[in-house]
Write a protein that holds these residues in place. Sequence first.
Motif, PDB file in Angstrom:
ATOM      1  N   CYS A  84      14.199  36.833  31.569  1.00 34.86           N
ATOM      2  CA  CYS A  84      14.079  36.918  32.915  1.00 34.86           C
ATOM      3  C   CYS A  84      12.901  36.273  33.581  1.00 34.86           C
ATOM      4  O   CYS A  84      13.053  35.646  34.504  1.00 34.86           O
ATOM      5  CB  CYS A  84      14.130  38.653  33.178  1.00 34.86           C
ATOM      6  SG  CYS A  84      15.318  39.435  33.091  1.00 34.86           S
ATOM      7  N   ILE A  85      11.630  36.337  32.974  1.00 34.58           N
ATOM      8  CA  ILE A  85      10.761  35.702  33.573  1.00 34.58           C
ATOM      9  C   ILE A  85      10.711  34.257  33.522  1.00 34.58           C
ATOM     10  O   ILE A  85      10.240  33.957  34.426  1.00 34.58           O
ATOM     11  CB  ILE A  85       9.367  36.131  32.491  1.00 34.58           C
ATOM     12  CG1 ILE A  85       9.038  37.833  33.001  1.00 34.58           C
ATOM     13  CG2 ILE A  85       8.125  35.338  33.234  1.00 34.58           C
ATOM     14  CD1 ILE A  85       8.144  38.537  31.900  1.00 34.58           C
ATOM     15  N   ARG A  86      11.495  33.704  32.522  1.00 32.93           N
ATOM     16  CA  ARG A  86      11.487  32.161  32.525  1.00 32.93           C
ATOM     17  C   ARG A  86      12.633  31.711  33.429  1.00 32.93           C
ATOM     18  O   ARG A  86      12.794  30.592  33.497  1.00 32.93           O
ATOM     19  CB  ARG A  86      11.825  32.102  31.023  1.00 32.93           C
ATOM     20  CG  ARG A  86      10.447  31.990  30.284  1.00 32.93           C
ATOM     21  CD  ARG A  86      10.604  31.487  28.791  1.00 32.93           C
ATOM     22  NE  ARG A  86      11.350  31.971  28.095  1.00 32.93           N
ATOM     23  CZ  ARG A  86      11.085  33.005  27.247  1.00 32.93           C
ATOM     24  NH1 ARG A  86       9.690  33.535  27.185  1.00 32.93           N
ATOM     25  NH2 ARG A  86      11.783  33.910  26.510  1.00 32.93           N
ATOM     26  N   ASN A  87      13.219  32.559  33.832  1.00 39.73           N
ATOM     27  CA  ASN A  87      14.513  32.164  34.882  1.00 39.73           C
ATOM     28  C   ASN A  87      14.549  32.736  36.397  1.00 39.73           C
ATOM     29  O   ASN A  87      15.653  32.642  36.807  1.00 39.73           O
ATOM     30  CB  ASN A  87      15.578  32.430  34.036  1.00 39.73           C
ATOM     31  CG  ASN A  87      15.957  31.434  32.980  1.00 39.73           C
ATOM     32  OD1 ASN A  87      16.588  30.449  32.897  1.00 39.73           O
ATOM     33  ND2 ASN A  87      15.676  32.125  31.707  1.00 39.73           N
ATOM     34  N   GLY A  88      13.466  33.419  36.523  1.00 47.83           N
ATOM     35  CA  GLY A  88      13.645  33.866  38.200  1.00 47.83           C
ATOM     36  C   GLY A  88      14.199  35.109  38.318  1.00 47.83           C
ATOM     37  O   GLY A  88      14.529  35.411  39.351  1.00 47.83           O
ATOM     38  N   GLU A 144      -0.495  39.034  34.381  1.00 46.93           N
ATOM     39  CA  GLU A 144      -0.739  37.947  35.261  1.00 46.93           C
ATOM     40  C   GLU A 144       0.046  36.655  34.989  1.00 46.93           C
ATOM     41  O   GLU A 144       0.365  35.952  35.886  1.00 46.93           O
ATOM     42  CB  GLU A 144      -2.106  37.871  35.336  1.00 46.93           C
ATOM     43  CG  GLU A 144      -3.111  38.837  35.906  1.00 46.93           C
ATOM     44  CD  GLU A 144      -2.542  39.003  37.567  1.00 46.93           C
ATOM     45  OE1 GLU A 144      -2.523  38.140  38.070  1.00 46.93           O
ATOM     46  OE2 GLU A 144      -2.526  40.162  37.763  1.00 46.93           O
ATOM     47  N   GLU A 145       0.363  36.438  33.730  1.00 44.34           N
ATOM     48  CA  GLU A 145       1.010  34.970  33.248  1.00 44.34           C
ATOM     49  C   GLU A 145       2.514  35.376  33.943  1.00 44.34           C
ATOM     50  O   GLU A 145       3.100  34.374  34.686  1.00 44.34           O
ATOM     51  CB  GLU A 145       1.125  34.851  31.874  1.00 44.34           C
ATOM     52  CG  GLU A 145       1.773  33.528  31.462  1.00 44.34           C
ATOM     53  CD  GLU A 145       1.703  33.356  29.955  1.00 44.34           C
ATOM     54  OE1 GLU A 145       2.719  33.641  29.205  1.00 44.34           O
ATOM     55  OE2 GLU A 145       0.436  32.756  29.663  1.00 44.34           O
ATOM     56  N   ALA A 146       3.108  36.346  33.647  1.00 43.00           N
ATOM     57  CA  ALA A 146       4.661  36.579  34.080  1.00 43.00           C
ATOM     58  C   ALA A 146       4.409  36.517  35.717  1.00 43.00           C
ATOM     59  O   ALA A 146       5.493  35.770  36.268  1.00 43.00           O
ATOM     60  CB  ALA A 146       5.036  37.718  33.529  1.00 43.00           C
ATOM     61  N   LYS A 147       3.595  37.111  36.083  1.00 40.30           N
ATOM     62  CA  LYS A 147       3.578  37.099  37.907  1.00 40.30           C
ATOM     63  C   LYS A 147       3.428  35.787  38.317  1.00 40.30           C
ATOM     64  O   LYS A 147       4.304  35.407  39.424  1.00 40.30           O
ATOM     65  CB  LYS A 147       2.243  38.217  38.045  1.00 40.30           C
ATOM     66  CG  LYS A 147       2.072  38.110  39.695  1.00 40.30           C
ATOM     67  CD  LYS A 147       0.991  39.117  39.866  1.00 40.30           C
ATOM     68  CE  LYS A 147       0.901  39.697  41.487  1.00 40.30           C
ATOM     69  NZ  LYS A 147      -0.241  40.410  41.548  1.00 40.30           N
ATOM     70  N   LEU A 169       7.425  29.003  37.714  1.00 37.70           N
ATOM     71  CA  LEU A 169       6.943  28.133  36.626  1.00 37.70           C
ATOM     72  C   LEU A 169       7.681  28.341  35.427  1.00 37.70           C
ATOM     73  O   LEU A 169       8.017  29.612  34.975  1.00 37.70           O
ATOM     74  CB  LEU A 169       5.560  28.198  36.659  1.00 37.70           C
ATOM     75  CG  LEU A 169       4.598  27.846  37.836  1.00 37.70           C
ATOM     76  CD1 LEU A 169       3.118  28.497  37.496  1.00 37.70           C
ATOM     77  CD2 LEU A 169       4.760  26.586  38.197  1.00 37.70           C
ATOM     78  N   ASP A 170       7.755  27.238  34.534  1.00 38.32           N
ATOM     79  CA  ASP A 170       8.118  27.739  33.168  1.00 38.32           C
ATOM     80  C   ASP A 170       7.000  27.665  32.098  1.00 38.32           C
ATOM     81  O   ASP A 170       5.717  27.197  32.498  1.00 38.32           O
ATOM     82  CB  ASP A 170       9.330  26.690  32.542  1.00 38.32           C
ATOM     83  CG  ASP A 170       8.962  25.387  32.710  1.00 38.32           C
ATOM     84  OD1 ASP A 170       7.906  25.001  32.650  1.00 38.32           O
ATOM     85  OD2 ASP A 170      10.075  24.395  32.607  1.00 38.32           O
ATOM     86  N   GLY A 171       6.996  27.619  30.686  1.00 35.33           N
ATOM     87  CA  GLY A 171       5.908  27.668  29.831  1.00 35.33           C
ATOM     88  C   GLY A 171       5.588  26.314  29.872  1.00 35.33           C
ATOM     89  O   GLY A 171       4.027  26.036  29.738  1.00 35.33           O
ATOM     90  N   ILE A 172       6.240  25.212  30.103  1.00 34.88           N
ATOM     91  CA  ILE A 172       5.600  23.853  29.960  1.00 34.88           C
ATOM     92  C   ILE A 172       4.757  23.695  31.222  1.00 34.88           C
ATOM     93  O   ILE A 172       3.406  23.225  31.324  1.00 34.88           O
ATOM     94  CB  ILE A 172       6.582  22.899  30.117  1.00 34.88           C
ATOM     95  CG1 ILE A 172       7.310  22.938  28.820  1.00 34.88           C
ATOM     96  CG2 ILE A 172       5.964  21.430  30.382  1.00 34.88           C
ATOM     97  CD1 ILE A 172       8.867  21.816  28.684  1.00 34.88           C
TER      98      ILE A 172
END
Length: 206
Positions: free
Chosen positions: A116-120, A163-166, A173-176
């Motif tokens: 979810c976090i990586r896809n909005g 905070e990173e997920a937020k 943003l994605d991990g890259i």
Amino acid sequence: MSAFPPVPRVEGIAAPLLRDNVDTDAIIPSREIKGVGKTGLAGGLFAGWRYTAPGTRDPDPDFVLNQPRYAHAPVLLAGENFGCGSSREHAVWALHEYGVRAILAPSFAPIFRGNCIRNGIIPVVIDMAVVRAIAAADMVVVVDLLAQRIEAGESHHAFEIDEEAKAMLAEGLDGIDLTLRHHPAIAVFHAADRLARPWIYLRQEP
């Protein structure tokens, strides 16, 4: 360029799907996955519940998303352990393509939450009593990611998120993208390491 449209705030009707242990095969059955891309999946979302028979597109009027009020609702209300089962990312892709931008549930399967976090899609962990109260109120809700607050009429409910997920959700943003934010520090490290251990680097031709 953002990996997906940022979601600092979601506002809209909340569709109640108050079932525990909804797995990814229920969210998007394997028979509905006909490609590896992120599009073309919304029609198969909850296909086993949304349609009267497998392989058809005859809507079951009793299923919540087939009710006009909740069609393409941006907020989904769910039960415990939402997104359990297989790790298929297609489940999140299908939800996102359908229009879901936030899910409120007491708990999520960890891999699903990460997807979810990586896809909005904002995965909001909130007490089941709050989920049920929002479902009973049947009103437009606001999920304010930046303030970490749900607004439902006169009721406000705080939620926690790392905070990173937020940052990933609020800025698309994605991990890259997160890694590239540290590019200056990475460059400094590489320069120092190249001097300390030149043998591990490929020789650059003049």
